[in-house]
Design a protein around this motif. Structure first.
Motif, PDB file in Angstrom:
ATOM      1  N   ASP A   7     -79.873  60.329-124.923  1.00 40.39           N
ATOM      2  CA  ASP A   7     -81.107  59.965-124.214  1.00 40.39           C
ATOM      3  C   ASP A   7     -81.793  58.788-124.915  1.00 40.39           C
ATOM      4  O   ASP A   7     -82.305  57.878-124.251  1.00 40.39           O
ATOM      5  N   VAL A   8     -81.766  58.785-126.236  1.00 34.34           N
ATOM      6  CA  VAL A   8     -82.357  57.679-127.001  1.00 34.34           C
ATOM      7  C   VAL A   8     -81.549  56.404-126.784  1.00 34.34           C
ATOM      8  O   VAL A   8     -82.107  55.324-126.595  1.00 34.34           O
ATOM      9  N   VAL A   9     -80.220  56.524-126.794  1.00 31.88           N
ATOM     10  CA  VAL A   9     -79.362  55.361-126.552  1.00 31.88           C
ATOM     11  C   VAL A   9     -79.674  54.758-125.191  1.00 31.88           C
ATOM     12  O   VAL A   9     -79.820  53.538-125.054  1.00 31.88           O
ATOM     13  N   LEU A  10     -79.795  55.593-124.176  1.00 36.33           N
ATOM     14  CA  LEU A  10     -80.085  55.101-122.829  1.00 36.33           C
ATOM     15  C   LEU A  10     -81.490  54.509-122.733  1.00 36.33           C
ATOM     16  O   LEU A  10     -81.698  53.481-122.081  1.00 36.33           O
ATOM     17  N   GLU A  11     -82.442  55.143-123.394  1.00 33.48           N
ATOM     18  CA  GLU A  11     -83.818  54.630-123.408  1.00 33.48           C
ATOM     19  C   GLU A  11     -83.855  53.242-124.056  1.00 33.48           C
ATOM     20  O   GLU A  11     -84.486  52.325-123.543  1.00 33.48           O
ATOM     21  N   LYS A  12     -83.146  53.097-125.169  1.00 37.16           N
ATOM     22  CA  LYS A  12     -83.097  51.804-125.860  1.00 37.16           C
ATOM     23  C   LYS A  12     -82.371  50.753-125.011  1.00 37.16           C
ATOM     24  O   LYS A  12     -82.710  49.581-125.048  1.00 37.16           O
ATOM     25  N   SER A  13     -81.369  51.183-124.253  1.00 38.48           N
ATOM     26  CA  SER A  13     -80.660  50.265-123.362  1.00 38.48           C
ATOM     27  C   SER A  13     -81.605  49.739-122.293  1.00 38.48           C
ATOM     28  O   SER A  13     -81.616  48.536-121.993  1.00 38.48           O
ATOM     29  N   ASN A  14     -82.405  50.622-121.725  1.00 34.13           N
ATOM     30  CA  ASN A  14     -83.391  50.197-120.721  1.00 34.13           C
ATOM     31  C   ASN A  14     -84.412  49.246-121.340  1.00 34.13           C
ATOM     32  O   ASN A  14     -84.786  48.246-120.722  1.00 34.13           O
ATOM     33  N   GLU A  15     -84.857  49.563-122.559  1.00 34.24           N
ATOM     34  CA  GLU A  15     -85.809  48.700-123.267  1.00 34.24           C
ATOM     35  C   GLU A  15     -85.196  47.319-123.516  1.00 34.24           C
ATOM     36  O   GLU A  15     -85.835  46.293-123.286  1.00 34.24           O
ATOM     37  N   LEU A  16     -83.957  47.302-123.970  1.00 34.30           N
ATOM     38  CA  LEU A  16     -83.255  46.051-124.238  1.00 34.30           C
ATOM     39  C   LEU A  16     -83.185  45.193-122.972  1.00 34.30           C
ATOM     40  O   LEU A  16     -83.509  44.007-122.995  1.00 34.30           O
ATOM     41  N   GLU A  17     -82.775  45.817-121.874  1.00 32.41           N
ATOM     42  CA  GLU A  17     -82.639  45.070-120.625  1.00 32.41           C
ATOM     43  C   GLU A  17     -83.980  44.513-120.165  1.00 32.41           C
ATOM     44  O   GLU A  17     -84.096  43.334-119.825  1.00 32.41           O
ATOM     45  N   THR A  18     -85.007  45.332-120.181  1.00 31.07           N
ATOM     46  CA  THR A  18     -86.338  44.898-119.739  1.00 31.07           C
ATOM     47  C   THR A  18     -86.859  43.765-120.612  1.00 31.07           C
ATOM     48  O   THR A  18     -87.315  42.734-120.102  1.00 31.07           O
ATOM     49  N   ARG A  19     -86.788  43.946-121.920  1.00 32.12           N
ATOM     50  CA  ARG A  19     -87.319  42.925-122.838  1.00 32.12           C
ATOM     51  C   ARG A  19     -86.562  41.608-122.713  1.00 32.12           C
ATOM     52  O   ARG A  19     -87.165  40.537-122.714  1.00 32.12           O
ATOM     53  N   PHE A  20     -85.240  41.683-122.601  1.00 36.59           N
ATOM     54  CA  PHE A  20     -84.455  40.463-122.526  1.00 36.59           C
ATOM     55  C   PHE A  20     -84.692  39.737-121.201  1.00 36.59           C
ATOM     56  O   PHE A  20     -84.800  38.509-121.173  1.00 36.59           O
ATOM     57  N   LEU A  21     -84.775  40.485-120.115  1.00 36.35           N
ATOM     58  CA  LEU A  21     -85.012  39.849-118.813  1.00 36.35           C
ATOM     59  C   LEU A  21     -86.395  39.204-118.760  1.00 36.35           C
ATOM     60  O   LEU A  21     -86.575  38.172-118.118  1.00 36.35           O
ATOM     61  N   GLN A  22     -87.377  39.800-119.443  1.00 33.46           N
ATOM     62  CA  GLN A  22     -88.720  39.234-119.459  1.00 33.46           C
ATOM     63  C   GLN A  22     -88.790  37.964-120.293  1.00 33.46           C
ATOM     64  O   GLN A  22     -89.457  37.008-119.920  1.00 33.46           O
ATOM     65  N   ASN A  23     -88.123  37.979-121.460  1.00 31.47           N
ATOM     66  CA  ASN A  23     -88.156  36.814-122.338  1.00 31.47           C
ATOM     67  C   ASN A  23     -86.920  36.813-123.234  1.00 31.47           C
ATOM     68  O   ASN A  23     -86.932  37.432-124.299  1.00 31.47           O
ATOM     69  N   PRO A  24     -85.859  36.113-122.827  1.00 27.19           N
ATOM     70  CA  PRO A  24     -84.599  36.169-123.564  1.00 27.19           C
ATOM     71  C   PRO A  24     -84.647  35.536-124.958  1.00 27.19           C
ATOM     72  O   PRO A  24     -83.722  35.720-125.737  1.00 27.19           O
ATOM     73  N   LYS A  25     -85.686  34.828-125.283  1.00 27.33           N
ATOM     74  CA  LYS A  25     -85.784  34.180-126.603  1.00 27.33           C
ATOM     75  C   LYS A  25     -86.752  34.903-127.536  1.00 27.33           C
ATOM     76  O   LYS A  25     -86.980  34.469-128.653  1.00 27.33           O
TER      77      LYS A  25
END
Length: 188
Positions: A7-25
């Motif tokens: 569940d933590v791995v999946l939560e972090k995956s969602n966080e990663l995707e959201t953060r990167f899509l918002q600002n990849p740099k």
């Protein structure tokens, strides 16, 4: 190896995707840390060709459920042997070319191609400049993920091509987490 909280791995995956899509740099080092944690957590006790087929089918199902509009190609290789390959309608040989580059990066550097891309962005360089490799042969962008045993030995590469790079990466992470959570056939 400590038990993995999927569940933590999946939560972090969602966080990663959201953060990167918002600002990849933004927060490149923190994003690298998340990806490195995924690579460490998502290891297999053993892997069969049947597991690879199941993994490919999980990726196919996750892709279909998410209703992405861009077509993808899925590729899974063990010890240099392609054991799963699926191209969706509308994909092209360009997707296969990207998969070859992602595969080469993961196979040579033993890390996800997405983490390599984050590292290169953070260092403000390119993989070809830093490692003196042909740019056309290596890809420092998301969509290649190491297929690693719990012993730490990498035995293969999982690739997806067609979506935005963070989405290619995250769909693999979600599928691997799901397969490991349910228990791969080889470990039963």
């Amino acid at each position: 190896m400590a038990p993995v909280d999927f569940d933590v791995v999946l939560e972090k995956s969602n966080e990663l995707e959201t953060r990167f899509l918002q600002n990849p740099k933004n927060d490149l080092q923190e994003l690298q840390k998340i990806v490195q944690e995924q690579e460490h957590a998502l290891r297999f006790p053993s892997v069969s060709y049947s597991d690879c087929y199941t993994l490919g089918e999980i990726i196919r199902r996750l892709y279909s459920q998410a209703r992405y509009t861009a077509p993808i190609v899925i590729d899974i290789t063990i010890n240099g042997h392609q054991v799963f390959h699926l191209a969706f309608d509308g994909s092209s040989p360009d997707n296969d070319a990207f998969i070859k580059r992602k595969y080469a990066t993961v196979n040579r550097f033993h890390m996800s191609s997405f983490r390599m891309g984050l590292m290169m962005s953070d260092s403000k360089t390119t993989i070809s400049t830093k490692y003196n490799v042909p740019e056309g042969d290596y890809g420092a962008f998301g969509g290649g993920f190491p297929l690693t045993l719990t012993s730490g030995v990498q035995i293969g590469v999982i690739c997806v091509s067609g979506l935005r790079q963070v989405q290619d990466h995250c769909i693999i992470v979600r599928a691997v987490a799901q397969l490991l959570q349910n228990g791969p056939a080889a470990s039963k």
